[in-house]
Scaffold this motif. Sequence first.
Motif, PDB file in Angstrom:
ATOM      1  N   GLU A  64       0.867  -1.179   0.000  1.00  0.00           N
ATOM      2  CA  GLU A  64       0.000   0.000   0.000  1.00  0.00           C
ATOM      3  C   GLU A  64       0.901   1.226   0.000  1.00  0.00           C
ATOM      4  O   GLU A  64       1.881   1.283   0.742  1.00  0.00           O
ATOM      5  CB  GLU A  64      -0.895  -0.014   1.228  1.00  0.00           C
ATOM      6  CG  GLU A  64      -1.814   1.200   1.348  1.00  0.00           C
ATOM      7  CD  GLU A  64      -2.673   1.152   2.600  1.00  0.00           C
ATOM      8  OE1 GLU A  64      -2.746   2.191   3.297  1.00  0.00           O
ATOM      9  OE2 GLU A  64      -3.248   0.075   2.890  1.00  0.00           O
ATOM     10  N   THR A  65       0.566   2.203  -0.825  1.00  0.00           N
ATOM     11  CA  THR A  65       1.406   3.396  -0.943  1.00  0.00           C
ATOM     12  C   THR A  65       0.569   4.658  -0.785  1.00  0.00           C
ATOM     13  O   THR A  65      -0.605   4.689  -1.154  1.00  0.00           O
ATOM     14  CB  THR A  65       2.120   3.434  -2.301  1.00  0.00           C
ATOM     15  OG1 THR A  65       1.145   3.398  -3.362  1.00  0.00           O
ATOM     16  CG2 THR A  65       3.067   2.257  -2.447  1.00  0.00           C
ATOM     17  N   HIS A  66       1.209   5.694  -0.245  1.00  0.00           N
ATOM     18  CA  HIS A  66       0.556   6.983  -0.029  1.00  0.00           C
ATOM     19  C   HIS A  66       1.365   8.061  -0.727  1.00  0.00           C
ATOM     20  O   HIS A  66       2.527   8.298  -0.384  1.00  0.00           O
ATOM     21  CB  HIS A  66       0.423   7.265   1.466  1.00  0.00           C
ATOM     22  CG  HIS A  66      -0.515   6.313   2.140  1.00  0.00           C
ATOM     23  ND1 HIS A  66      -1.824   6.640   2.421  1.00  0.00           N
ATOM     24  CD2 HIS A  66      -0.346   5.029   2.552  1.00  0.00           C
ATOM     25  CE1 HIS A  66      -2.412   5.593   2.988  1.00  0.00           C
ATOM     26  NE2 HIS A  66      -1.545   4.610   3.077  1.00  0.00           N
ATOM     27  N   ASP A  85      -0.116   7.283   5.980  1.00  0.00           N
ATOM     28  CA  ASP A  85      -0.352   8.718   6.138  1.00  0.00           C
ATOM     29  C   ASP A  85      -0.267   9.119   7.607  1.00  0.00           C
ATOM     30  O   ASP A  85      -0.788  10.161   8.013  1.00  0.00           O
ATOM     31  CB  ASP A  85      -1.701   9.127   5.534  1.00  0.00           C
ATOM     32  CG  ASP A  85      -2.886   8.424   6.181  1.00  0.00           C
ATOM     33  OD1 ASP A  85      -2.665   7.534   7.041  1.00  0.00           O
ATOM     34  OD2 ASP A  85      -4.035   8.752   5.826  1.00  0.00           O
ATOM     35  N   ASP A  86       0.405   8.295   8.412  1.00  0.00           N
ATOM     36  CA  ASP A  86       0.637   8.629   9.812  1.00  0.00           C
ATOM     37  C   ASP A  86       1.747   9.667   9.942  1.00  0.00           C
ATOM     38  O   ASP A  86       2.547   9.864   9.027  1.00  0.00           O
ATOM     39  CB  ASP A  86       1.036   7.375  10.604  1.00  0.00           C
ATOM     40  CG  ASP A  86      -0.087   6.353  10.674  1.00  0.00           C
ATOM     41  OD1 ASP A  86      -1.258   6.763  10.567  1.00  0.00           O
ATOM     42  OD2 ASP A  86       0.210   5.147  10.816  1.00  0.00           O
ATOM     43  N   SER A  87       1.829  10.306  11.096  1.00  0.00           N
ATOM     44  CA  SER A  87       2.863  11.318  11.313  1.00  0.00           C
ATOM     45  C   SER A  87       4.265  10.722  11.307  1.00  0.00           C
ATOM     46  O   SER A  87       5.244  11.426  11.050  1.00  0.00           O
ATOM     47  CB  SER A  87       2.611  12.043  12.637  1.00  0.00           C
ATOM     48  OG  SER A  87       2.641  11.119  13.723  1.00  0.00           O
ATOM     49  N   ASN A  88       4.371   9.427  11.600  1.00  0.00           N
ATOM     50  CA  ASN A  88       5.686   8.780  11.597  1.00  0.00           C
ATOM     51  C   ASN A  88       5.914   7.937  10.349  1.00  0.00           C
ATOM     52  O   ASN A  88       6.742   7.030  10.335  1.00  0.00           O
ATOM     53  CB  ASN A  88       5.854   7.907  12.848  1.00  0.00           C
ATOM     54  CG  ASN A  88       4.787   6.823  12.959  1.00  0.00           C
ATOM     55  OD1 ASN A  88       3.975   6.645  12.058  1.00  0.00           O
ATOM     56  ND2 ASN A  88       4.788   6.101  14.064  1.00  0.00           N
ATOM     57  N   ALA A  89       5.182   8.232   9.275  1.00  0.00           N
ATOM     58  CA  ALA A  89       5.319   7.482   8.025  1.00  0.00           C
ATOM     59  C   ALA A  89       6.723   7.607   7.467  1.00  0.00           C
ATOM     60  O   ALA A  89       7.400   8.627   7.639  1.00  0.00           O
ATOM     61  CB  ALA A  89       4.307   7.991   7.001  1.00  0.00           C
TER      62      ALA A  89
END
Length: 243
Positions: A64-66, A85-89
Amino acid sequence: MSSTNEPTGAQKNGVPMTGKPTSVGQQVLDKGAQMLQSFKPINNMSQHACTFALYSQDMTRQIETHHFVTRVNQDFLQAAVYDSDDSNARLIGVEYIVSDAIFETLPPGEQKFWHSHAYEIKSGLWIHPRMPEMIVMPELKNLAKTYGKFWCTWQTDRGDKLPIGPPSLMMSPQSEGIGVVKPELVKKRDDNYKLSKDDLVKSRVEIAEPEWINPTADYWRQHKKCFEVDIESTEIKTHTDYK
């Protein structure tokens, strides 16, 4: 902010991270930089797209990619690609997206590295999280006629703690054979964003299929071959080599 008590090797998205926890002094410095410095390239990111990608050299490996997208102009997009899409991505690569008009100007040897986007769009695999379909429909219609070149620089899916080795060329999901995305990946994504791929397919039925998808793109489909980057030692060029 990271706690100074966070242990070395803390888990980030399921993968142990290397390095020491961020110190309080460094956190203060970083916050000050955010307030005083310019972040114009990042501030120009105007879209968040989520989709899936397959490793060219091993298409059983799917992720999965953002994509956080900046529009350079109507025919050219560039995207920083993260694993969530988390802050620590983690920043895992970069994708360039061009219109069909630009793609047709590329030499055939270059076109082999690119993939089409029509199936991703029509099949509901490509989404803009939290955006209503009716709002993004004009963009989806444009994207269905584009081509992308995506280099993955950090293979977090195999547990790499750091970006290791050469980049990998990534392929776009397709409707057949080894190009089909694993259903469990799609379900996990759909559950996360509370949507249904099947419903998206219905809402996109009127998106026109491109009149022409260049067969040189998605090279593996016709030729059953992939492209894999290797590193080799070579002589350093000097200024005398350019005379």
